[in-house]
Design a protein around this motif. Structure first.
Motif, PDB file in Angstrom:
ATOM      1  N   LYS A 121       0.831  -1.185  -0.002  1.00  0.00           N
ATOM      2  CA  LYS A 121      -0.122   0.148   0.070  1.00  0.00           C
ATOM      3  C   LYS A 121       0.890   1.162  -0.112  1.00  0.00           C
ATOM      4  CE  LYS A 121      -3.743  -2.365   2.303  1.00  0.00           C
ATOM      5  NZ  LYS A 121      -4.503  -2.384   3.684  1.00  0.00           N
ATOM      6  N   VAL A 122       1.449   1.607  -1.232  1.00  0.00           N
ATOM      7  CA  VAL A 122       2.511   2.568  -1.028  1.00  0.00           C
ATOM      8  C   VAL A 122       1.795   4.063  -1.025  1.00  0.00           C
ATOM      9  CG1 VAL A 122       4.503   3.551  -2.759  1.00  0.00           C
ATOM     10  CG2 VAL A 122       3.970   1.289  -2.630  1.00  0.00           C
ATOM     11  N   GLN A 123       2.047   4.811  -0.159  1.00  0.00           N
ATOM     12  CA  GLN A 123       1.665   6.253  -0.114  1.00  0.00           C
ATOM     13  C   GLN A 123       2.136   7.238  -1.044  1.00  0.00           C
ATOM     14  OE1 GLN A 123      -0.815   6.126   2.652  1.00  0.00           O
ATOM     15  NE2 GLN A 123      -0.414   4.123   1.859  1.00  0.00           N
ATOM     16  N   ASN A 124       1.419   8.028  -1.214  1.00  0.00           N
ATOM     17  CA  ASN A 124       1.774   9.277  -2.391  1.00  0.00           C
ATOM     18  C   ASN A 124       3.067  10.007  -1.601  1.00  0.00           C
ATOM     19  OD1 ASN A 124       2.341  11.637  -3.710  1.00  0.00           O
ATOM     20  ND2 ASN A 124       0.191  11.753  -4.253  1.00  0.00           N
ATOM     21  N   ASP A 125       4.285   9.883  -1.936  1.00  0.00           N
ATOM     22  CA  ASP A 125       5.366  10.264  -1.580  1.00  0.00           C
ATOM     23  C   ASP A 125       5.499  11.834  -1.429  1.00  0.00           C
ATOM     24  OD1 ASP A 125       6.405  11.078  -4.170  1.00  0.00           O
ATOM     25  OD2 ASP A 125       7.340   9.158  -4.249  1.00  0.00           O
ATOM     26  N   SER A 126       4.664  12.608  -2.173  1.00  0.00           N
ATOM     27  CA  SER A 126       4.884  14.067  -2.251  1.00  0.00           C
ATOM     28  C   SER A 126       3.647  14.586  -1.244  1.00  0.00           C
ATOM     29  CB  SER A 126       4.395  14.671  -3.456  1.00  0.00           C
ATOM     30  OG  SER A 126       2.844  14.342  -3.720  1.00  0.00           O
ATOM     31  N   LEU A 127       3.063  13.761  -0.610  1.00  0.00           N
ATOM     32  CA  LEU A 127       2.089  14.135   0.522  1.00  0.00           C
ATOM     33  C   LEU A 127       2.154  13.459   1.865  1.00  0.00           C
ATOM     34  CD1 LEU A 127      -1.254  13.603  -1.393  1.00  0.00           C
ATOM     35  CD2 LEU A 127      -0.154  15.746  -0.948  1.00  0.00           C
ATOM     36  N   VAL A 128       2.860  12.180   1.907  1.00  0.00           N
ATOM     37  CA  VAL A 128       2.969  11.545   3.060  1.00  0.00           C
ATOM     38  C   VAL A 128       4.621  11.433   3.210  1.00  0.00           C
ATOM     39  CG1 VAL A 128       3.021   9.520   4.479  1.00  0.00           C
ATOM     40  CG2 VAL A 128       0.846  10.273   2.777  1.00  0.00           C
ATOM     41  N   THR A 129       5.292  11.707   4.388  1.00  0.00           N
ATOM     42  CA  THR A 129       6.571  11.712   4.539  1.00  0.00           C
ATOM     43  C   THR A 129       7.337  10.657   5.478  1.00  0.00           C
ATOM     44  OG1 THR A 129       6.647  13.536   6.389  1.00  0.00           O
ATOM     45  CG2 THR A 129       6.924  14.286   4.193  1.00  0.00           C
ATOM     46  N   PHE A 130       6.206  10.142   6.340  1.00  0.00           N
ATOM     47  CA  PHE A 130       6.558   9.205   7.153  1.00  0.00           C
ATOM     48  C   PHE A 130       5.329   8.235   7.483  1.00  0.00           C
ATOM     49  CE2 PHE A 130       8.914   7.833  10.849  1.00  0.00           C
ATOM     50  CZ  PHE A 130       8.081   7.599  11.718  1.00  0.00           C
ATOM     51  N   VAL A 131       5.583   6.919   7.583  1.00  0.00           N
ATOM     52  CA  VAL A 131       4.374   6.048   8.003  1.00  0.00           C
ATOM     53  C   VAL A 131       5.175   5.059   9.145  1.00  0.00           C
ATOM     54  CG1 VAL A 131       3.265   3.906   7.086  1.00  0.00           C
ATOM     55  CG2 VAL A 131       3.341   6.139   5.555  1.00  0.00           C
ATOM     56  N   LYS A 132       4.416   4.795  10.152  1.00  0.00           N
ATOM     57  CA  LYS A 132       4.597   3.831  11.036  1.00  0.00           C
ATOM     58  C   LYS A 132       3.708   2.739  10.967  1.00  0.00           C
ATOM     59  CE  LYS A 132       5.307   2.914  15.964  1.00  0.00           C
ATOM     60  NZ  LYS A 132       5.420   3.198  17.186  1.00  0.00           N
ATOM     61  N   GLY A 133       4.223   1.453  10.800  1.00  0.00           N
ATOM     62  CA  GLY A 133       3.457   0.195  10.647  1.00  0.00           C
ATOM     63  C   GLY A 133       3.699  -0.730  11.467  1.00  0.00           C
ATOM     64  N   GLY A 134       3.197  -0.865  12.728  1.00  0.00           N
ATOM     65  CA  GLY A 134       3.652  -1.843  13.685  1.00  0.00           C
ATOM     66  C   GLY A 134       5.061  -1.574  14.265  1.00  0.00           C
ATOM     67  N   ASN A 135       5.811  -2.606  14.065  1.00  0.00           N
ATOM     68  CA  ASN A 135       7.231  -2.299  14.563  1.00  0.00           C
ATOM     69  C   ASN A 135       8.353  -1.770  13.614  1.00  0.00           C
ATOM     70  OD1 ASN A 135       6.768  -3.445  16.926  1.00  0.00           O
ATOM     71  ND2 ASN A 135       7.127  -5.409  16.243  1.00  0.00           N
ATOM     72  N   PHE A 136       7.614  -1.478  12.272  1.00  0.00           N
ATOM     73  CA  PHE A 136       8.411  -0.845  11.224  1.00  0.00           C
ATOM     74  C   PHE A 136       8.333   0.505  10.791  1.00  0.00           C
ATOM     75  CE2 PHE A 136       8.379  -5.547  10.541  1.00  0.00           C
ATOM     76  CZ  PHE A 136       9.803  -5.732  10.654  1.00  0.00           C
ATOM     77  N   LEU A 137       9.069   1.168  10.379  1.00  0.00           N
ATOM     78  CA  LEU A 137       8.670   2.671  10.001  1.00  0.00           C
ATOM     79  C   LEU A 137       9.338   3.063   8.516  1.00  0.00           C
ATOM     80  CD1 LEU A 137      10.742   4.267  13.120  1.00  0.00           C
ATOM     81  CD2 LEU A 137       8.229   4.077  12.795  1.00  0.00           C
ATOM     82  N   SER A 138       8.855   3.622   7.730  1.00  0.00           N
ATOM     83  CA  SER A 138       9.549   4.097   6.526  1.00  0.00           C
ATOM     84  C   SER A 138       9.321   5.578   6.364  1.00  0.00           C
ATOM     85  CB  SER A 138       8.798   3.298   5.404  1.00  0.00           C
ATOM     86  OG  SER A 138       7.296   3.661   5.286  1.00  0.00           O
ATOM     87  N   SER A 139      10.046   6.087   5.493  1.00  0.00           N
ATOM     88  CA  SER A 139       9.927   7.582   5.259  1.00  0.00           C
ATOM     89  C   SER A 139      10.358   7.847   3.805  1.00  0.00           C
ATOM     90  CB  SER A 139      10.977   8.314   6.220  1.00  0.00           C
ATOM     91  OG  SER A 139      12.217   8.342   5.957  1.00  0.00           O
ATOM     92  N   ASN A 140      10.090   9.150   3.354  1.00  0.00           N
ATOM     93  CA  ASN A 140      10.535   9.511   1.703  1.00  0.00           C
ATOM     94  C   ASN A 140      11.655  10.040   1.853  1.00  0.00           C
ATOM     95  OD1 ASN A 140       9.744  12.083   2.654  1.00  0.00           O
ATOM     96  ND2 ASN A 140       8.482  12.302   1.271  1.00  0.00           N
ATOM     97  N   GLY A 141      12.379  10.275   2.915  1.00  0.00           N
ATOM     98  CA  GLY A 141      13.775  10.821   2.820  1.00  0.00           C
ATOM     99  C   GLY A 141      14.249  11.614   4.024  1.00  0.00           C
ATOM    100  N   THR A 142      15.045  12.848   3.931  1.00  0.00           N
ATOM    101  CA  THR A 142      15.774  13.411   4.865  1.00  0.00           C
ATOM    102  C   THR A 142      14.828  14.289   5.614  1.00  0.00           C
ATOM    103  OG1 THR A 142      16.350  15.070   3.521  1.00  0.00           O
ATOM    104  CG2 THR A 142      17.954  13.514   3.784  1.00  0.00           C
ATOM    105  N   THR A 143      13.821  14.750   5.067  1.00  0.00           N
ATOM    106  CA  THR A 143      12.771  15.559   5.938  1.00  0.00           C
ATOM    107  C   THR A 143      12.157  14.931   7.005  1.00  0.00           C
ATOM    108  OG1 THR A 143      11.004  15.191   4.096  1.00  0.00           O
ATOM    109  CG2 THR A 143      12.312  16.919   3.692  1.00  0.00           C
ATOM    110  N   ALA A 144      11.980  13.625   6.846  1.00  0.00           N
ATOM    111  CA  ALA A 144      11.314  12.787   7.875  1.00  0.00           C
ATOM    112  C   ALA A 144      12.256  11.999   8.799  1.00  0.00           C
ATOM    113  CB  ALA A 144      10.385  11.845   7.448  1.00  0.00           C
ATOM    114  N   SER A 145      13.505  11.863   8.270  1.00  0.00           N
ATOM    115  CA  SER A 145      14.484  11.321   9.072  1.00  0.00           C
ATOM    116  C   SER A 145      15.177  12.093  10.124  1.00  0.00           C
ATOM    117  CB  SER A 145      15.674  10.927   8.318  1.00  0.00           C
ATOM    118  OG  SER A 145      15.138  10.088   7.135  1.00  0.00           O
TER     119      SER A 145
END
Length: 63
Positions: free
Chosen positions: A39-63
């Motif tokens: 379920k890939v989120q729109n990377d221009s609208l979403v910068t950070f996703v937390k899903g259970g024990n895992f995190l994903s981000s679209n780069g340095t702005t969310a890191s």
């Protein structure tokens, strides 16, 4: 202490199967086409996703 998980395409599919994920700008559309179960989120609208024990981000702005 959290463990660093080096991901490749196979690991992404195993870990995030049927979960929300966001990735680097410009990569979300090709990733969604290749892995339809993600379920890939729109990377221009979403910068950070937390899903259970895992995190994903679209780069340095969310890191």
């Amino acid at each position: 202490m959290p463990k660093l998980l080096l991901t490749n395409k196979k690991n992404i599919l195993l870990i995030y199967n049927s979960k929300k994920i966001v990735t680097g700008i410009g990569v979300s559309e090709p990733l969604q086409k290749e892995y339809t179960n993600l379920k890939v989120q729109n990377d221009s609208l979403v910068t950070f996703v937390k899903g259970g024990n895992f995190l994903s981000s679209n780069g340095t702005t969310a890191s």
